[in-house]
Motif scaffolding. Structure first.
Motif, PDB file in Angstrom:
ATOM      1  N   ASN A  21       1.040  -0.695   0.191  1.00  0.00           N
ATOM      2  CA  ASN A  21       0.183  -0.284   0.110  1.00  0.00           C
ATOM      3  C   ASN A  21       1.076   1.498   0.220  1.00  0.00           C
ATOM      4  O   ASN A  21       0.947   1.936   0.982  1.00  0.00           O
ATOM      5  CB  ASN A  21      -1.186   0.283   0.831  1.00  0.00           C
ATOM      6  CG  ASN A  21      -2.184   0.767   1.000  1.00  0.00           C
ATOM      7  OD1 ASN A  21      -2.371   1.993   0.080  1.00  0.00           O
ATOM      8  ND2 ASN A  21      -2.442   1.722   2.309  1.00  0.00           N
ATOM      9  N   PHE A  22       1.523   1.496  -1.313  1.00  0.00           N
ATOM     10  CA  PHE A  22       2.553   2.335  -1.540  1.00  0.00           C
ATOM     11  C   PHE A  22       2.158   3.682  -2.791  1.00  0.00           C
ATOM     12  O   PHE A  22       1.455   2.419  -3.118  1.00  0.00           O
ATOM     13  CB  PHE A  22       4.149   2.081  -0.965  1.00  0.00           C
ATOM     14  CG  PHE A  22       4.043   1.677  -0.407  1.00  0.00           C
ATOM     15  CD1 PHE A  22       4.933   2.821   0.127  1.00  0.00           C
ATOM     16  CD2 PHE A  22       4.897   0.465  -0.197  1.00  0.00           C
ATOM     17  CE1 PHE A  22       6.119   2.330   1.820  1.00  0.00           C
ATOM     18  CE2 PHE A  22       5.398   0.119   1.085  1.00  0.00           C
ATOM     19  CZ  PHE A  22       6.136   1.204   1.886  1.00  0.00           C
ATOM     20  N   SER A  23       2.294   4.662  -2.761  1.00  0.00           N
ATOM     21  CA  SER A  23       1.665   5.868  -3.616  1.00  0.00           C
ATOM     22  C   SER A  23       2.795   6.085  -4.131  1.00  0.00           C
ATOM     23  O   SER A  23       3.889   6.668  -2.808  1.00  0.00           O
ATOM     24  CB  SER A  23       0.669   7.016  -3.449  1.00  0.00           C
ATOM     25  OG  SER A  23      -0.642   5.777  -2.729  1.00  0.00           O
ATOM     26  N   SER A  36       5.113   7.168   1.990  1.00  0.00           N
ATOM     27  CA  SER A  36       4.480   5.465   2.838  1.00  0.00           C
ATOM     28  C   SER A  36       3.122   5.342   3.452  1.00  0.00           C
ATOM     29  O   SER A  36       2.286   6.643   3.591  1.00  0.00           O
ATOM     30  CB  SER A  36       5.692   6.030   4.466  1.00  0.00           C
ATOM     31  OG  SER A  36       5.125   6.628   5.327  1.00  0.00           O
ATOM     32  N   LYS A  37       2.523   4.044   3.448  1.00  0.00           N
ATOM     33  CA  LYS A  37       1.841   4.244   3.750  1.00  0.00           C
ATOM     34  C   LYS A  37       1.253   4.632   5.233  1.00  0.00           C
ATOM     35  O   LYS A  37       0.019   4.648   5.670  1.00  0.00           O
ATOM     36  CB  LYS A  37       1.260   2.613   4.294  1.00  0.00           C
ATOM     37  CG  LYS A  37       1.971   2.122   5.558  1.00  0.00           C
ATOM     38  CD  LYS A  37       1.141   0.519   4.849  1.00  0.00           C
ATOM     39  CE  LYS A  37       1.546  -0.639   6.016  1.00  0.00           C
ATOM     40  NZ  LYS A  37       1.593  -1.459   5.944  1.00  0.00           N
ATOM     41  N   LYS A  66      -2.189   6.977   5.793  1.00  0.00           N
ATOM     42  CA  LYS A  66      -3.119   6.227   6.890  1.00  0.00           C
ATOM     43  C   LYS A  66      -3.740   6.870   7.241  1.00  0.00           C
ATOM     44  O   LYS A  66      -5.184   7.141   7.286  1.00  0.00           O
ATOM     45  CB  LYS A  66      -2.086   5.397   7.607  1.00  0.00           C
ATOM     46  CG  LYS A  66      -2.926   4.407   8.670  1.00  0.00           C
ATOM     47  CD  LYS A  66      -1.681   4.224   9.639  1.00  0.00           C
ATOM     48  CE  LYS A  66      -3.409   3.316  10.237  1.00  0.00           C
ATOM     49  NZ  LYS A  66      -2.521   2.354  11.214  1.00  0.00           N
ATOM     50  N   SER A 123      -5.701   1.349  -2.226  1.00  0.00           N
ATOM     51  CA  SER A 123      -5.510  -0.118  -2.613  1.00  0.00           C
ATOM     52  C   SER A 123      -7.089  -0.438  -1.512  1.00  0.00           C
ATOM     53  O   SER A 123      -7.318  -0.292  -0.930  1.00  0.00           O
ATOM     54  CB  SER A 123      -4.291  -0.832  -1.786  1.00  0.00           C
ATOM     55  OG  SER A 123      -4.829  -1.213  -0.524  1.00  0.00           O
ATOM     56  N   ALA A 130      -7.090  -1.165   1.275  1.00  0.00           N
ATOM     57  CA  ALA A 130      -7.279   0.080   2.394  1.00  0.00           C
ATOM     58  C   ALA A 130      -8.268   0.642   2.395  1.00  0.00           C
ATOM     59  O   ALA A 130      -9.232   1.216   4.076  1.00  0.00           O
ATOM     60  CB  ALA A 130      -6.351   0.932   1.446  1.00  0.00           C
TER      61      ALA A 130
END
Length: 127
Positions: A4-6, A18-19, A23, A60, A63
């Motif tokens: 789950n990284f953009s 970073s997630k 978050k 994702s 998420a």
């Protein structure tokens, strides 16, 4: 395994978000999008986020859907199931409480980003 990284591609260099950084903002992103659209389904939310951010942020399924279920359970969202051919598509929209909460959380995030901007633009003193 889906991470789950953009990321942002800049001059052929990949900068990943970073997630942990994302978050705390995914819920607000979802609430903001739903406040501007009468109703949206899950894939539509993820697609719109990618469009608005030029693919820099990707939410994702892992998420998105647990968060949508949490928002529904807390009374911020309601779900409408609509037959779409052989499939059932779930549309999410804000409740009255969800609309108020969305406004408050977006305002809070904007104020927080202003504070972060002030910190990030500090010049060293006494040099």
């Amino acid at each position: 395994m889906y991470l789950n990284f953009s990321y942002l591609v800049l001059s052929k260099k990949i900068i990943m978000y970073s997630k942990e950084l994302l978050k705390g903002t995914i819920e607000i992103i979802i609430l903001k999008l739903l406040s501007e659209n009468e109703k949206m389904y899950g894939y539509e939310i993820t697609r719109r986020v990618r469009e608005l951010t030029s693919d820099r942020i990707e939410i994702s399924e892992g998420a998105l859907y647990p968060l949508l279920h949490k928002l529904e359970a807390t009374g911020l969202l309601k779900v409408e199931s609509v037959a779409n051919g052989k499939r059932i598509r779930k549309y999410y929209n804000l409740t009255k409480t969800g609309k108020v909460t969305a406004k408050e959380k977006v305002k809070e995030l904007n104020e927080f980003m202003k504070s972060i901007h002030l910190i990030m633009n500090l010049k060293p003193s006494g040099i």
